[in-house]
Design an enzyme around this catalytic site. Structure first.
Site, PDB file in Angstrom:
ATOM      1  N   GLY A 318       0.950  -1.217  -0.076  1.00 34.86           N
ATOM      2  CA  GLY A 318       0.035  -0.148   0.071  1.00 34.86           C
ATOM      3  C   GLY A 318       0.747   1.242   0.027  1.00 34.86           C
ATOM      4  N   TRP A 321       2.325   1.568  -3.424  1.00 37.69           N
ATOM      5  CA  TRP A 321       1.167   2.284  -4.330  1.00 37.69           C
ATOM      6  C   TRP A 321       1.350   3.846  -4.513  1.00 37.69           C
ATOM      7  CZ3 TRP A 321      -2.893   5.487  -3.292  1.00 37.69           C
ATOM      8  CH2 TRP A 321      -3.977   5.361  -4.431  1.00 37.69           C
ATOM      9  N   HIS A 322       1.518   4.436  -3.313  1.00 40.84           N
ATOM     10  CA  HIS A 322       1.754   5.874  -3.298  1.00 40.84           C
ATOM     11  C   HIS A 322       2.576   6.512  -4.098  1.00 40.84           C
ATOM     12  CE1 HIS A 322      -1.158   5.239   0.148  1.00 40.84           C
ATOM     13  NE2 HIS A 322      -1.793   6.494  -0.239  1.00 40.84           N
ATOM     14  N   GLY A 323       3.834   5.550  -4.361  1.00 43.67           N
ATOM     15  CA  GLY A 323       4.758   6.260  -5.278  1.00 43.67           C
ATOM     16  C   GLY A 323       6.034   5.312  -5.178  1.00 43.67           C
ATOM     17  N   PHE A 485      -0.124  10.708  -6.803  1.00 44.34           N
ATOM     18  CA  PHE A 485      -0.339   9.223  -6.785  1.00 44.34           C
ATOM     19  C   PHE A 485      -1.006   8.568  -7.731  1.00 44.34           C
ATOM     20  CE2 PHE A 485      -0.251  11.083  -2.118  1.00 44.34           C
ATOM     21  CZ  PHE A 485       1.130  10.964  -2.259  1.00 44.34           C
TER      22      PHE A 485
END
Length: 485
Positions: A318, A321-323, A485
């Site tokens: 997770g 996923w943000h970067g 994002f």
């Protein structure tokens, strides 16, 4: 194009809503699709081909999975192909630069020639529309929703502009009935307008003002303890008001078109555990990670150790996923670690009483996590942590005092008072939404009555909305934080 821009407010939105309500019911989804593509193309026209290609690919895969049968081996093969291609697309655009840079750092340390890769531009919203597409084909595989043959409805679901850029992360199975038959009422439209204005005020009045404070504190080369904590607290409030403001605006726009999207925030900073925090923060993403990643990894079905491992891996991914940055990976690991610890200790994550000690500890963990989430790199994060926990000079540096204004201080105080008031109110209502009501009510005798409290509240919101528009015209462009994002 962003919601908090004059082009959107005074050109795109009025024209779209006018055409939307003038058109017949059968044409509204098509109009929504066209408008959403125009909205996306305002950023870059060339990435529309990728966007449309991902949509067509998942539409076709959905049909193949559906035709193969629920949870059959052929359906599983189609599912793996679909998810594999989706993740490959996301991986290339989001992580190619990071991967090559990391590999080159290792190669140059051994005296080897680095790889040369043309910088890959990240398409706006790709993380959201890829995740939504993946959830659709998984739901078809699981039998949670039938594969749709209506390409217009599916394409409109993927592209619907209120949530396209920064969520919430929607699911086709939750919206398919609304695409087929949704209601349009004056009450729903009015509710949507109010919700949109609330989000706009959060973004322009609070988040944008606090952004200046946070940016300056994180940019200081030698921050004091006071500077570092000011920056951490300013960013903590900025991120909430920015992202929840966007979600409010997206939900409000959806209501104007007859849709009711899921809530994305439920006063997360009142949480008394990290587990509770993730039930209140970015709910559409946290539930997506639970339903499509944590459960796929095995959830809590394969023993205690595997449960802790799955919690940790889910949050680690997770964070990724943000970067594409080690800061996001560490942030995800930080939250995953505490989720596992809370599960191991058997903490009560559904408190019925407010415990100030549990709240303060949880809030501290969240703030500490936001520091590395905000930092551009590990060096900046280390600098901020070093200043925060050296407990040295609590005075603000001269550079900070010279930049800080009375308005910024007042905004920070108002932000936290607002968080405290609505957070405690939500807690003591057991997180139940307030009953729906409208300012205008029909009495038993047929006369019209007014709920003056609601009338004055909406009048204040309208006044602040107008003031926010005036403020917007005087400030520089400030995109929503989750656009990256």
């Amino acid at each position: 194009m962003v919601f908090s821009s004059n082009v959107f407010l005074f050109l795109f939105l009025p024209i779209f809503l006018g055409l939307y309500y003038l058109s017949g019911q059968r044409y509204r989804n098509l109009l929504l699709l066209v408008a959403s593509y125009i909205f996306y193309a305002w950023w870059r026209v060339d990435f529309l081909a990728l966007f449309a290609g991902v949509t067509l690919w998942n539409y076709w895969i959905g049909l193949k999975v559906g035709a193969a049968g629920v949870r059959t081996k052929p359906a599983q093969r189609w599912l793996l192909l679909g998810v594999g291609v989706d993740l490959a697309i996301l991986g290339y655009f989001k992580y190619a630069n990071f991967g090559v840079d990391s590999l080159n750092a290792i190669m140059t340390s051994f005296g080897l020639e680095p790889f040369i890769l043309t910088h890959v531009l990240l398409p706006i919203g790709i993380s959201f529309y890829i995740f939504e597409s993946i959830s659709y084909i998984i739901d078809v595989y699981r039998g949670d929703t039938p594969a749709t043959r209506n390409l217009i409805d599916f394409a409109a679901f993927v592209a619907i502009f209120p949530h396209l850029i920064a969520g919430p992360v929607l699911r086709f199975k939750d919206l398919v009935d609304q695409f087929n038959n949704r209601t349009h009422t004056l009450d729903k439209f009015s509710e949507g307008c109010t919700r949109f204005m609330q989000g706009f005020i959060k973004k322009v009045f609070i988040a944008d003002t606090l952004a200046v404070v946070a940016d300056h504190c994180f940019a200081l080369q030698n921050p004091t303890t006071g500077d570092a904590w000011l920056g951490a607290l300013a960013y903590t409030a900025q991120l909430y008001f920015d992202f929840s403001g966007y979600s409010d605006m997206a939900i409000g726009l959806g209501l104007m078109m007859g849709f009711r999207f899921m809530e994305n925030f439920k006063q997360p900073y009142i949480s008394q555990s990290i587990t509770e925090f993730w039930r209140r923060w970015h709910i559409s993403l946290s539930t997506w990670l639970r339903d499509y990643l944590y459960i796929t990894l095995g959830g809590n079905r394969k023993g205690t150790f595997n449960t802790y491992r799955n919690l940790f891996l889910t949050m680690l991914l997770g964070g990724l996923w943000h970067g594409a940055n080690f800061t996001y990976i560490i942030w995800g690991a930080w939250h995953g670690m505490w989720l596992a610890i809370e599960r191991a200790l058997g903490l009560d994550t559904n408190p019925q009483r407010f415990n100030p000690v549990k709240w303060a500890f949880t809030f501290l963990l969240v703030v500490v996590g936001w520091v590395i989430f905000r930092a551009e790199n590990l060096h900046v994060a280390a600098r901020m942590y070093g200043a925060m926990f050296s407990f040295g000079d609590w005075q603000l540096s001269e550079l900070n005092r010279a930049q800080l204004t009375g308005l910024q201080v007042a905004t920070l105080v108002i932000a936290y008072l607002t968080l405290a008031f609505f957070g405690l109110r939500d807690f003591y209502r057991n997180a139940r939404p307030t009953p729906k009501a409208t300012p205008v009510q029909v009495n038993a005798d047929g006369s019209i009555g007014l709920d003056w409290t609601r009338v004055m509240t909406r009048a204040l919101i309208l006044l602040l909305f107008v003031a926010s528009i005036l403020k917007l015209s005087a400030q520089s462009y400030s995109p929503f934080l989750y656009f990256q994002f």
